[in-house]
Design a protein around this motif. Structure first.
Motif, PDB file in Angstrom:
ATOM      1  N   GLU A  61       0.829  -1.215   0.000  1.00 29.34           N
ATOM      2  CA  GLU A  61       0.000   0.000   0.000  1.00 29.34           C
ATOM      3  C   GLU A  61       0.859   1.259   0.000  1.00 29.34           C
ATOM      4  N   ASP A  62       1.846   1.264   0.887  1.00 27.17           N
ATOM      5  CA  ASP A  62       2.723   2.435   0.964  1.00 27.17           C
ATOM      6  C   ASP A  62       3.487   2.624  -0.342  1.00 27.17           C
ATOM      7  N   ASP A  92       1.246   4.131  -2.875  1.00 32.54           N
ATOM      8  CA  ASP A  92       1.017   5.553  -2.589  1.00 32.54           C
ATOM      9  C   ASP A  92       2.216   6.400  -3.000  1.00 32.54           C
ATOM     10  N   GLN A 137       2.540   6.606  -6.722  1.00 34.50           N
ATOM     11  CA  GLN A 137       1.556   7.568  -7.224  1.00 34.50           C
ATOM     12  C   GLN A 137       2.033   9.005  -6.999  1.00 34.50           C
ATOM     13  N   GLU A 138       2.465   9.288  -5.786  1.00 30.66           N
ATOM     14  CA  GLU A 138       2.898  10.649  -5.447  1.00 30.66           C
ATOM     15  C   GLU A 138       4.145  11.051  -6.237  1.00 30.66           C
ATOM     16  N   ARG A 168      -5.456   6.928 -10.543  1.00 27.16           N
ATOM     17  CA  ARG A 168      -5.160   7.550  -9.239  1.00 27.16           C
ATOM     18  C   ARG A 168      -4.264   8.765  -9.425  1.00 27.16           C
ATOM     19  N   ARG A 227      -5.080  12.760  -8.605  1.00 26.07           N
ATOM     20  CA  ARG A 227      -4.230  13.567  -7.718  1.00 26.07           C
ATOM     21  C   ARG A 227      -3.700  14.819  -8.433  1.00 26.07           C
ATOM     22  N   ARG A 243      -3.960  14.395   3.063  1.00 27.64           N
ATOM     23  CA  ARG A 243      -3.035  13.371   3.503  1.00 27.64           C
ATOM     24  C   ARG A 243      -3.000  13.241   4.987  1.00 27.64           C
TER      25      ARG A 243
END
Lengths: 232, 279
Positions: free
Chosen positions: A66-67, A70, A73-74, B83, B87, B279
């Motif tokens: 999951e991390d 994330d 994605q970021e 996703r 964002r 967040r």
């Protein structure tokens, strides 16, 4: 004869991921220019080209699916928003890797500051269940179990390494990056990269000695190295 | 042909020195130059320990590569792009209110690039010039007569929160806890009236913002948005928090009334300052 060995080594040098991914040939400069003009379709090409590799790096360092998703994605969000700062001095993928690496480090610091126990090991990593998608394709149940166990062992061994050591191993063995590229991404000197790689490999050798000794897969590679002796 | 001997050291590799191992690693990684590669090949031919080491390294490469392949198998099914696109939309929307992000890593890259932005602009000797400029500014600041403290009580009566901004922006000598403490004991009715009045006047300004205490029970601040220049001040009274966001000058709206530049904006909605990323 030496040329044969060189070829073998170079084949080995290219990463597992690089070998197996469907490399999409795109004109990166053009795609970046289009992305800068706000063309999301163009940027999507870049994302699809590199997302697996970025995920692999994040997953290796965070060890939580999951991390890692994330942060992957970021990373791409941040890369898109900072694209105007990309001067092309290095390749795009090195630049994105650097963003991802810094984000992982920041994330881990943040977790640590909050009093978290760094990052918890993904259950899938611990149990080896993360490989289900591939393993289920295997026909032989014994082989399936063996691969699962091996995956678990390697995951645990990698978990024993510190972040910087795990990062260099991943960038080298998974992404097949050169020492210079790794140095650029991790922000250390080439000498430090070499030293970290050496230490990480020694440590993994210790932890996985039985697996490595019984590994049948490298016979060909070693054979490619050995004929030198007979020829001299 | 190549029987490894686990009983001899870790891998039966005790015969290799650290330098020899490094030589072989460089070769196996394809990083060796012509002469290094030649030395490595000679070593492989001459030493069984070297061959064992090479074997173990190649096996390790294979195992680690396979582990990563297996470990990320599930990810192939994840629709990351949708996703990411979502964002990006959020970030672009947020940029309308708070300005675009300036990432810290960019600053790091600049710091690591060998030549700083200052040197790029001013050339060699930039730091000396910058130092001289800073010294001159400080001197000017110190010899300038201070008239602002007389204003502060007035502002406190008129608008109990605006003094916080004035003090913080116009003097470098007072610390933030002093400023924050002026909020203590403010009559709630007076505060609300001032808040309504100020909200009406300063709705469109992008000046530093103050979040009223009743809104910030669970406040998360996206500090990266402020280019690392965000100061987070906890007032002595629990729950009353002031968040300062310094915006780059380029982000300031040209239509803004300069007279309002230093005034605070009192937010009615927490979302105005909290990252929409949540967040």
């Amino acid at each position: 004869m030496f040329e044969t060995v060189e070829k073998e080594v170079k084949v080995k040098r290219s990463s597992t991921l690089a070998q197996e991914e469907n490399v999409v040939e795109i004109d990166e400069a053009d795609v970046i220019a289009r992305s800068l003009r706000g063309d999301r379709t163009a940027y999507r090409l870049l994302v699809e080209k590199y997302q697996d590799r970025i995920f692999a790096l994040c997953y290796s360092l965070l060890r939580s699916r999951e991390d890692a998703e994330d942060i992957t994605q970021e990373t791409f969000v941040k890369a898109y928003l900072s694209l105007k700062n990309f001067e092309g001095a290095s390749s795009f993928y090195t630049w994105v890797y650097r963003i991802a690496y810094n984000m992982v480090i920041d994330f881990k610091r943040k977790v640590k500051r909050k009093g978290g126990d760094a990052v918890q090991l993904d259950e899938a990593v611990q149990s080896g269940a993360g490989a289900e998608g591939i393993i289920s394709e295997a026909v032989d149940p014994e082989r399936e179990l063996e691969r699962k166990q091996i995956s678990q062992r390697i995951g645990q061994a990698l978990g024993e390494l510190s972040d910087p050591h795990r990062a260099v191993i991943t960038l080298r063995e998974v992404d097949g990056m050169s020492y210079d590229e790794i140095a650029e991404i991790t922000g250390v000197s080439k000498g430090t990269v070499m030293s970290r790689l050496h230490y990480a490999r020694k440590r993994l050798q210790e932890l996985l000695s039985d697996l490595i000794l019984s590994s049948p897969g490298t016979g060909g590679d070693l054979a490619a190295l050995l004929p030198e002796r007979s020829s001299d | 042909m190549n029987q490894l001997d686990p009983s001899a050291g870790t891998f039966g590799l005790c015969s290799l020195s650290e330098r020899e191992e490094e030589l072989l690693l460089t070769y196996l990684d394809g990083e060796a130059g012509f002469f290094t590669a030649r030395r490595a090949r000679r070593l492989l031919v001459a030493s069984s320990g070297a061959r064992q080491f090479a074997h173990s390294i190649l096996a390790l490469k294979e195992q680690v590569g396979e582990w990563h392949h297996l470990a990320q198998a599930k990810n192939a099914k994840c629709d990351l792009w949708s996703r990411i696109e979502r964002r990006i939309d959020q970030e672009e929307h947020a940029a309308l209110f708070l300005g675009g992000r300036e990432f810290v890593s960019r600053l790091r890259e600049q710091a690591n690039s060998g030549k700083s932005w200052l040197e790029k602009i001013l050339g060699p000797g930039a730091w000396s010039t910058a130092g001289a400029l800073v010294a001159a500014s400080l001197t000017m600041f110190m010899i300038q007569p201070t008239t602002e403290p007389a204003k502060a009580p007035q502002l406190r009566e008129e608008n109990p929160v605006s003094n916080v901004t004035d003090v913080s922006f116009e003097t470098g000598s007072r610390n933030f806890s002093d400023s924050v403490s002026t909020q203590r004991g403010i009559d709630r009715q007076v505060y609300r009236r001032a808040k309504l009045r100020e909200s009406a006047r300063l709705e469109s300004t992008t000046a530093p913002r103050i979040l009223p205490s009743e809104l910030n029970q669970l406040t998360q601040v996206d500090w990266m948005r402020s280019d690392g220049q965000l100061l987070f001040v906890q007032a002595p009274r629990p729950g009353s928090t002031i968040i300062w966001v310094k915006r780059p000058k380029s982000q300031v709206q040209p239509s803004r009334d300069p007279a309002l530049g230093r005034r605070p904006v009192i937010l009615d909605r927490e979302q105005d300052i909290i990252s929409p990323a949540g967040r």
